[in-house]
Write a protein that holds these residues in place. Structure first.
Motif, PDB file in Angstrom:
ATOM      1  N   PRO A 287       0.818  -1.218   0.000  1.00 39.16           N
ATOM      2  CA  PRO A 287       0.000   0.000   0.000  1.00 39.16           C
ATOM      3  C   PRO A 287       0.845   1.258   0.000  1.00 39.16           C
ATOM      4  N   ARG A 288       0.297   2.312  -0.579  1.00 39.92           N
ATOM      5  CA  ARG A 288       0.956   3.610  -0.651  1.00 39.92           C
ATOM      6  C   ARG A 288       0.264   4.586   0.300  1.00 39.92           C
ATOM      7  N   GLY A 289       1.041   5.546   0.814  1.00 36.30           N
ATOM      8  CA  GLY A 289       0.460   6.582   1.645  1.00 36.30           C
ATOM      9  C   GLY A 289       0.162   6.180   3.073  1.00 36.30           C
ATOM     10  N   VAL A 290       0.543   4.973   3.470  1.00 36.24           N
ATOM     11  CA  VAL A 290       0.385   4.507   4.847  1.00 36.24           C
ATOM     12  C   VAL A 290       1.656   3.781   5.257  1.00 36.24           C
ATOM     13  N   ILE A 291       1.906   3.722   6.554  1.00 38.86           N
ATOM     14  CA  ILE A 291       3.079   3.006   7.039  1.00 38.86           C
ATOM     15  C   ILE A 291       2.797   1.508   7.039  1.00 38.86           C
ATOM     16  N   VAL A 292       3.684   0.759   6.425  1.00 40.70           N
ATOM     17  CA  VAL A 292       3.631  -0.704   6.474  1.00 40.70           C
ATOM     18  C   VAL A 292       4.563  -1.132   7.602  1.00 40.70           C
ATOM     19  N   ASP A 293       4.007  -1.759   8.613  1.00 43.50           N
ATOM     20  CA  ASP A 293       4.766  -2.021   9.824  1.00 43.50           C
ATOM     21  C   ASP A 293       5.960  -2.943   9.586  1.00 43.50           C
ATOM     22  N   ARG A 294       5.785  -3.962   8.760  1.00 38.63           N
ATOM     23  CA  ARG A 294       6.878  -4.909   8.573  1.00 38.63           C
ATOM     24  C   ARG A 294       6.833  -5.518   7.175  1.00 38.63           C
TER      25      ARG A 294
ATOM     26  N   PRO B 126       5.396   6.840  -0.706  1.00 40.25           N
ATOM     27  CA  PRO B 126       4.547   8.019  -0.937  1.00 40.25           C
ATOM     28  C   PRO B 126       3.256   7.627  -1.655  1.00 40.25           C
ATOM     29  N   SER B 127       2.206   8.376  -1.387  1.00 38.07           N
ATOM     30  CA  SER B 127       0.914   8.058  -2.005  1.00 38.07           C
ATOM     31  C   SER B 127       0.960   8.167  -3.515  1.00 38.07           C
TER      32      SER B 127
ATOM     33  N   GLN C 149       7.559  10.529   7.884  1.00 36.82           N
ATOM     34  CA  GLN C 149       6.401  10.380   7.003  1.00 36.82           C
ATOM     35  C   GLN C 149       6.010  11.687   6.310  1.00 36.82           C
ATOM     36  N   ALA C 150       5.958  12.784   7.043  1.00 34.91           N
ATOM     37  CA  ALA C 150       5.549  14.058   6.440  1.00 34.91           C
ATOM     38  C   ALA C 150       6.535  14.490   5.370  1.00 34.91           C
ATOM     39  N   ALA C 151       7.839  14.353   5.646  1.00 34.02           N
ATOM     40  CA  ALA C 151       8.855  14.708   4.651  1.00 34.02           C
ATOM     41  C   ALA C 151       8.764  13.809   3.433  1.00 34.02           C
TER      42      ALA C 151
ATOM     43  N   PHE D  51       8.015  15.270  -0.360  1.00 26.69           N
ATOM     44  CA  PHE D  51       9.075  15.284  -1.367  1.00 26.69           C
ATOM     45  C   PHE D  51       9.178  13.991  -2.161  1.00 26.69           C
ATOM     46  N   GLY D  52       8.315  13.033  -1.876  1.00 29.49           N
ATOM     47  CA  GLY D  52       8.312  11.813  -2.662  1.00 29.49           C
ATOM     48  C   GLY D  52       9.475  10.887  -2.360  1.00 29.49           C
ATOM     49  N   TRP D  53       9.756  10.705  -1.078  1.00 27.90           N
ATOM     50  CA  TRP D  53      10.820   9.791  -0.667  1.00 27.90           C
ATOM     51  C   TRP D  53      10.229   8.475  -0.172  1.00 27.90           C
ATOM     52  N   ILE D  54      10.897   7.385  -0.491  1.00 26.44           N
ATOM     53  CA  ILE D  54      10.623   6.103   0.152  1.00 26.44           C
ATOM     54  C   ILE D  54      11.413   6.081   1.461  1.00 26.44           C
ATOM     55  N   VAL D  55      10.800   5.593   2.531  1.00 29.15           N
ATOM     56  CA  VAL D  55      11.479   5.501   3.828  1.00 29.15           C
ATOM     57  C   VAL D  55      11.424   4.057   4.313  1.00 29.15           C
TER      58      VAL D  55
END
Length: 255
Positions: free
Chosen positions: A2-9, A25-26, A54-56, A60-64
């Motif tokens: 999924p995009r735009g949400v944190i995937v825990d693991r 990013p979404s 997450q906000a950054a 700016f369209g970064w994968i974290v």
């Protein structure tokens, strides 16, 4: 994923013992390449840095990604965790290898810096929170220019026990001609707050434009410059003259 949400693991396909938290990013699509930041957390709290970034990342369209395996105690274990994340993310996602970053807090910041120093220029920038370079074995003054081929954004709380270390880092990097900024915030030994990580990511965006790794976007440059000057003036008005001067000076150099 999924995009735009944190995937825990996310479990690494090539090594089921390794996993990481993820934020896409979404707007993510495989039609183009994306920047990524690999995070290292001293207590293996994989989700925490992703929440802070997450906000950054969305702006700016970064994968974290943050490893659930890297922790204080074994540098080799942390480096192995970073390598596992690198392989898995490069297989799953379309990544812009000119814009790969590392970040970490405390001992994780030292890991993030070590990775950048050891990979022959594969890391464009480091965002180090609450600690600097690995240890005296990797004393900055001993490093050759090829080991310092990355931009360095350090953050430190004014009540952090590593405050003196990070405060002394700026002049050292200045002597070595390393592009850098050291930003202070009201806090102790902790990850930088989300709004400061937005500022750090914005700083890296401008550095990417300056280096040619990112296409120039005049609108973005103007917006980020205006935000920097507004923050500096707010600091000045609040009596934080030194912090305001640092931000004005950073804006002068970048823009």
């Amino acid at each position: 994923l999924p995009r735009g949400v944190i995937v825990d693991r996310v479990v690494c396909a090539a090594d089921l013992s390794q996993s990481y938290a993820l934020y896409l990013p979404s707007t993510y699509t495989k039609e183009r390449a994306w920047p990524i930041v690999y995070c290292f957390e001293p207590a293996a709290r994989g989700r925490l840095p992703v929440e802070h970034f997450q906000a950054a990342a969305e702006r700016f369209g970064w994968i974290v990604v943050t490893s659930w395996n890297s922790r204080n105690g074994s540098m080799a274990r942390s480096v192995d965790a970073g390598s596992a994340m690198w392989r898995d993310t490069h297989e799953r996602f379309r990544i812009d290898d000119r814009r790969v970053y590392t970040s970490g807090f405390s001992g994780g910041a030292r890991v993030a810096t070590l990775v950048a120093m050891s990979c022959g220029g594969c890391i464009a920038g480091v965002i180090a929170c609450g600690a600097g370079f690995p240890d005296t074995v990797y004393a900055i003054e001993k490093q050759t220019p090829d080991k310092l081929r990355f931009a360095y954004f350090a953050t430190v709380g004014v009540e952090d026990f590593n405050f003196s270390e990070l405060s002394a880092l700026g002049p050292t990097l200045e002597r070595l001609n390393v592009t850098h900024r050291v930003a202070r915030f009201e806090g102790a030994h902790e990850w930088a707050p989300s709004e400061l990580l937005v500022e750090a990511a914005a700083w890296m965006e401008i550095e990417a434009i300056r280096s040619g790794a990112r296409v120039t976007d005049a609108g973005l440059v103007d917006a980020l410059y205006g935000e920097s000057i507004a923050r500096a003036r707010a600091l000045e008005a609040a009596g934080r003259v030194f912090d305001a001067w640092q931000l004005f000076e950073s804006a002068r150099r970048q823009y």
